[in-house]
Design an enzyme around this catalytic site. Structure first.
Site, PDB file in Angstrom:
ATOM      1  N   SER A 111      43.419  86.487  37.678  1.00 26.29           N
ATOM      2  CA  SER A 111      44.471  86.791  36.706  1.00 26.29           C
ATOM      3  C   SER A 111      45.320  85.549  36.470  1.00 26.29           C
ATOM      4  CB  SER A 111      45.360  87.930  37.212  1.00 26.29           C
ATOM      5  OG  SER A 111      46.506  88.072  36.390  1.00 26.29           O
ATOM      6  N   ASN A 169      48.304  85.662  35.684  1.00 26.08           N
ATOM      7  CA  ASN A 169      49.628  85.965  36.242  1.00 26.08           C
ATOM      8  C   ASN A 169      49.802  85.383  37.640  1.00 26.08           C
ATOM      9  OD1 ASN A 169      50.608  87.499  34.024  1.00 26.08           O
ATOM     10  ND2 ASN A 169      49.398  89.264  34.703  1.00 26.08           N
ATOM     11  N   ARG A 200      49.496  82.493  38.524  1.00 26.64           N
ATOM     12  CA  ARG A 200      50.150  81.184  38.461  1.00 26.64           C
ATOM     13  C   ARG A 200      51.621  81.265  38.870  1.00 26.64           C
ATOM     14  NH1 ARG A 200      49.381  76.536  35.396  1.00 26.64           N
ATOM     15  NH2 ARG A 200      47.710  77.455  34.153  1.00 26.64           N
ATOM     16  N   ASP A 248      48.074  71.985  35.197  1.00 31.66           N
ATOM     17  CA  ASP A 248      46.654  72.327  35.152  1.00 31.66           C
ATOM     18  C   ASP A 248      45.819  71.230  35.790  1.00 31.66           C
ATOM     19  OD1 ASP A 248      47.236  74.664  33.865  1.00 31.66           O
ATOM     20  OD2 ASP A 248      46.710  73.948  31.859  1.00 31.66           O
ATOM     21  N   ASP A 290      43.122  69.953  34.938  1.00 28.28           N
ATOM     22  CA  ASP A 290      42.376  69.070  34.052  1.00 28.28           C
ATOM     23  C   ASP A 290      43.279  68.075  33.320  1.00 28.28           C
ATOM     24  OD1 ASP A 290      43.667  70.795  32.367  1.00 28.28           O
ATOM     25  OD2 ASP A 290      41.854  71.709  31.551  1.00 28.28           O
ATOM     26  N   ASP A 312      52.030  81.356  29.650  1.00 31.28           N
ATOM     27  CA  ASP A 312      53.076  80.377  29.406  1.00 31.28           C
ATOM     28  C   ASP A 312      53.994  80.815  28.269  1.00 31.28           C
ATOM     29  OD1 ASP A 312      50.995  80.162  27.638  1.00 31.28           O
ATOM     30  OD2 ASP A 312      50.952  77.983  27.595  1.00 31.28           O
TER      31      ASP A 312
END
Length: 743
Positions: free
Chosen positions: A559, A561, A563, A579, A581, A666
């Site tokens: 999920s 969420n 984060r 992130d 990347d 976000d």
């Protein structure tokens, strides 16, 4: 261009030769002008995007100094052999986003911003007076370029320091301010070897007024201290003036019944006169622990002040002296030059507080002694090599016909007068030089004959030479313009702090994660890296090459969420959601951290958006001159406040939509911040010098179809606006802040 071409008889030949000379000179000039523009552009672009000097100078201070960039840190422990830096003690104070505070606690900027320009601070000594700590140290005056003695005061056990100013300023260099109390008076014995003696000062109005009490010894002693031990006062110091002494490897001892003298030399003076790596030169205040005396020394083997060594003094009498080295127990810097003391540390003062706890002050530097001079020499050599390679390419392409002017070369010119020939024969050096120049010019022709640029081999040589010149140009720029290579943190209100780096990923992106951790763990202010593992077999923390602890937090379900899930193990107020990347410089990260610390109630990020009823990219925000959203895939947050909002009952409907669409976490966070602010500014943008999306190299990007991705996010905007209110009326303009980082 040979002599036969120039010297062929007849007026017509002479005119043709003149035209060829002019044409050759013209082509050479054009070639060098073109090369200058191209290589200058390469160097300029490299300086702009890759080698920006990370030096945070204060007004009239903190200038690059060949002696280094010394700063001072505070350590605590249960003993002088279990010292930990202040950031590991997790000392909090809610008045500022600078907390929990991190080392260094006193820098050149601390003093410069108080009105006393300083290039560095070093040689710290503590003095305890009631519940107040005073810190005396050497400061390199940015105007006079000599050492003075500065003083600061702390009422919170060294967490913060108030700069009081300059305690002692003489006409000569001062350092190593050894401060002690005797018979109700406070004395200071600084190093002033430039004056040729060792002086003792008494405080007349502590801590800023001092009076010369007496000259202790008419010898230029460096880094000296006095200590009472077994009924006698002992004076340790190093005399660098004597014939045969080994600098930083010599130690002498004297003894007396009083610190005011008279002093008698030890029977074995000098105690040491050997290699500078043995720690003979003193490195701070000696201390007593468990009935034993310990002396602090400097190892100056690799560079001046390379590291501290501690010795247990087992025998100290007027006839004998013995000591054995013991481990200090202070953690070594783990981030290399990105640690404030990553290159060297040479001074320690450890004392026991009234509470029984030990406190210590250490100095440190992120660059070795003479670093700026070495960088200049290397940079200049690189530029000279570029010039030589440019000439070589010109010779291969035929734009440069000779290495030196033809008029210098006797074999390349026509008629010469008898007087000129007589002068040449009489001047042996001139004749030899001209002969050498002639041979160099002939080498041009020989080189073009052997390596022809219209062949594959010739083209390969030309391209390789050009690329080498470009690399050397970048090397020269980095050395002369790019600073020491250390990425320094930015202070806020004179203090430093640290943040937790948090990223969310899964098994398909593990290769990317390893590169990510290796890079960001070396950034100065990163305290810990938390990896939120959403899917697949999780890696072990030991799988990463990291300079900081890595914690892998495995989630039960995949999920987005996750984060923002509250994490009680995170010890810092600041959390950088980044992130895996995204790759950017540590300096860009540090700039974002500074802006967040100035605005801890906001989301501070690197990717701006201006949204209304539809979701659009950064170009739209640029065209309209402002933004109202920053992507939390690269943003600083107040972890406690942000995570609490995200997992509140108010955000439950938003979280459900994020799970349904597997997107927009976000966007939801931006709405929650806006909803909580009641009209105030909630987002701040910091533009990175450069950023690379590494997922483009692997095809592991989460959102490959941009239009479809934006369509989903537009749907989120509509839903969230209905629940939490629209963001369309909010707009922060670019170029709004004074720091200039929001362009």
């Amino acid at each position: 261009m040979g002599s036969g071409q120039i010297g062929s008889g007849g007026g017509s030949g002479s005119k043709n030769g003149s035209r060829e000379k002019c044409g050759g000179a013209s082509s050479a000039f054009a070639f060098f002008l073109f090369s200058f523009v191209v290589l200058g552009s390469v160097g300029g672009l490299y300086a702009r995007f890759m080698a920006a000097a990370n030096v945070h100078a204060a007004a009239q201070g903190c200038e690059e100094d060949n002696e280094g960039s010394w700063a001072i840190g505070v350590y605590y422990g249960d003993s002088p052999f279990s010292l930990r830096p202040i950031e590991e003690m997790n000392i909090w104070k809610e008045k500022s986003a600078a907390w929990p505070v991190a080392n260094p606690v006193v820098t050149c900027a601390s003093l410069s911003r108080s009105g006393f320009p300083s290039n560095f601070v070093a040689d710290p000594f503590l003095f305890q007076h009631a519940d107040v700590l005073y810190l005396f140290y050497e400061t390199k005056n940015s105007i006079t370029m000599q050492g003075d003695i500065g003083v600061a005061r702390s009422g919170d056990k060294g967490a913060t320091w108030e700069q009081l100013g300059i305690a002692l300023d003489e006409d000569w260099h001062l350092s190593y301010p050894y401060v002690f109390e005797y018979n109700g008076n406070i004395y200071m014995m600084p190093e002033g070897s430039a004056k040729g003696d060792l002086r003792l000062y008494r405080a007349t109005n502590f801590p800023l007024k001092w009076k010369l009490e007496r000259v202790v010894m008419k010898k230029p002693l460096v880094d000296s201290f006095m200590i009472l031990h077994e009924g006698k006062y002992w004076l340790f110091g190093s005399d660098h003036s004597g014939i045969g002494t080994r600098k930083n490897g010599q130690l002498e001892i004297w003894y007396s019944v009083s610190p005011l003298g008279p002093w008698r030399p030890h029977k074995k003076k000098p105690i040491y006169n050997t290699d500078k790596s043995v720690g003979a030169r003193n490195g701070g205040r000696p201390f007593m622990y468990n009935g034993n005396l310990y002396r602090v020394g400097q190892d100056c083997s690799e560079t001046y002040g390379h590291r501290i060594r501690v010795f247990n003094v087992t025998v100290l009498t007027t006839l004998e002296f013995k000591e054995v080295e013991v481990p200090l127990g202070v953690n070594e810097p783990i981030k290399g030059r990105n640690s404030w003391n990553g290159a060297r540390n040479h001074h320690l003062d450890a004392q026991q507080l009234g509470s029984g706890e030990w406190i210590a002050v250490l100095d440190g530097d992120r660059v070795p002694s003479g670093d700026s001079m070495r960088r200049f020499v290397l940079g200049f050599a690189s530029v000279m090599a570029v010039a030589m390679l440019t000439v070589l390419v010109g010779m291969l392409l035929g734009a440069v016909k000779c290495v030196v002017p033809l008029s210098w070369c006797p074999h390349d010119i026509g008629k010469r007068s008898d007087a000129f020939l007589a002068w040449e024969r009489s001047n042996f050096f001139s004749s030899k030089l001209r002969l050498l120049c002639s041979r160099l010019n002939r080498g041009c022709s020989a080189l073009r004959t052997r390596i022809r640029p219209n062949t594959c081999t010739g083209m390969l040589v030309v391209v390789s030479t050009v690329l080498t010149a470009a690399v050397l140009m970048c090397t020269g720029v980095r050395c002369m313009y790019g600073g020491s290579g250390a990425q320094e943190p930015y202070a806020v209100e004179g203090h430093y702090s640290q943040f937790t780096l948090l990223t969310m990923t899964y098994d398909a992106r593990l290769w990317n994660l390893k590169m990510y951790v290796k890079h960001y763990s070396r950034c100065a202010s990163v305290r810990e890296i938390v990896v939120v593992w959403n899917r697949g077999t999780p890696p072990r923390s030991s799988d990463f090459d990291s300079a900081v602890p890595v914690r892998v937090r495995v989630e039960n379900r995949n999920s987005l969420n996750n984060r923002f899930k509250p994490d009680p193990l995170i010890k810092t107020r600041a959390v950088l959601e980044l992130d895996d990347d995204i790759m950017m410089t540590c300096d860009d990260v540090e700039r974002g951290f500074r802006v967040w610390r100035e605005n801890p109630d906001r989301i501070v990020g690197f990717y701006p958006r201006l949204v209304g009823s539809r979701y659009r990219g950064e170009k739209h925000a640029r065209r309209h001159g402002g933004y109202n959203v920053v992507l939390t895939g690269a943003a600083f947050l107040d972890g406690r406040a942000a995570f609490g909002r995200y997992w509140s009952e108010e955000a439950e409907a938003g979280r459900a939509l994020v799970d349904e669409l597997f997107n927009c976490e976000d966007v939801l966070m931006n709405h929650l911040y806006a909803n909580a602010s009641k009209g105030g500014v909630t987002v701040e943008y910091v533009r990175p010098a450069w950023a690379i999306d590494t997922s483009k190299f692997s095809g592991a990007a989460i959102s490959r179809n941009t239009q479809a991705h934006y369509g989903v996010r537009s749907k989120c905007l509509k839903e969230f606006s209905g629940i939490y209110g629209s963001l369309s009326r909010r707009k922060s303009e670019f170029r709004r802040r004074k720091d200039g980082w929001d362009v």
